[in-house]
Design a protein around this motif. Structure first.
Motif, PDB file in Angstrom:
ATOM      1  N   GLU A   7       0.848  -1.181   0.000  1.00  0.00           N
ATOM      2  CA  GLU A   7       0.000   0.000   0.000  1.00  0.00           C
ATOM      3  C   GLU A   7       0.891   1.240   0.000  1.00  0.00           C
ATOM      4  N   ARG A  53       2.021   3.652   1.716  1.00  0.00           N
ATOM      5  CA  ARG A  53       2.273   4.274   3.017  1.00  0.00           C
ATOM      6  C   ARG A  53       3.432   3.556   3.687  1.00  0.00           C
ATOM      7  N   TRP A  58       3.529   8.735  -3.613  1.00  0.00           N
ATOM      8  CA  TRP A  58       3.900   7.348  -3.854  1.00  0.00           C
ATOM      9  C   TRP A  58       3.532   6.996  -5.293  1.00  0.00           C
ATOM     10  N   SER A  96       8.024   5.027  -2.444  1.00  0.00           N
ATOM     11  CA  SER A  96       8.008   6.446  -2.110  1.00  0.00           C
ATOM     12  C   SER A  96       8.731   7.224  -3.208  1.00  0.00           C
TER      13      SER A  96
END
Length: 205
Positions: free
Chosen positions: A44, A46, A73, A86
């Motif tokens: 995901e 994050r 992202w 990232s």
């Protein structure tokens, strides 16, 4: 058939490039990662999400298919799966804006299985029941009034092909990989006569 293809291509003409919007998919390189470290690919977008893969510290020509909602992202494909990195640690290659012609490296489809590989301007078409066919690019153009559709005309010794490449989500129907380019390719001169092949494309060599 060729007349119909030419009529389609007549509606496509090169439009002036306007670098007002970044295009996706796009190629990036990893940056600011130590040489003894890797850039994690997460399930995901994050920090703290499950790690599903990794990119080497010096990886280049990595295709970012799309952005997360906050644009911090980017979705990438690794080991047959799709995940997120990232963008703090990614550097975008120049010249990739909406309206610029997408420099495809490979396209492929299923039912039937087929592939089109490009390197140094040479295109190689393959399908299970036919010979490998080599092509050079004879024409390229972009749709008038739309910056998300482009076309190629390819010429070989015994066959010709015309492809229309479109931006948009695309799935190969076999894996968890995500693609941002679709293709419809008309092949003339193949073993079965004129045929239409559809599939997805990647920019990543």
């Amino acid at each position: 058939m060729r007349a119909a293809v030419l009529a389609l291509c007549a509606a496509l003409a090169a439009a002036p490039a306007m670098a007002t919007q970044d295009a996706f998919p796009a190629l990036y390189s990893v940056q600011d990662v130590a040489s003894d470290d890797v850039l994690n690919v997460r399930a995901e977008p994050r920090a703290g999400a499950e790690i599903i893969g990794a990119l080497p510290w010096n990886a280049g020509d990595i295709e970012v298919v799309e952005l997360a909602p906050r644009a911090d992202w980017g979705r990438v494909n690794v080991d047959g799966r799709s995940g997120w990195v990232s963008l703090r640690f990614m550097r975008r290659h120049p010249g990739q804006f909406m309206g610029a012609f997408p420099e495809i490296a490979r396209c492929a489809g299923t039912e039937p299985f087929w592939g089109l590989d490009q390197a140094a301007g040479i295109y190689d078409f393959s399908a299970p029941d036919g010979p490998r066919l080599g092509f050079t690019e004879s024409w390229r153009g972009s749709s008038l009034g739309r910056r998300d559709r482009h076309a190629l005309m390819l010429t070989g010794r015994t066959a010709e092909a015309t492809a229309v490449i479109s931006y948009g989500a695309c799935s190969d129907g076999m894996s968890d990989r995500h693609y941002g380019l679709g293709i419809d390719l008309i092949l003339e001169g193949g073993p079965d006569g004129p045929a239409l092949y559809s599939g997805c494309c990647t920019l990543q060599p």
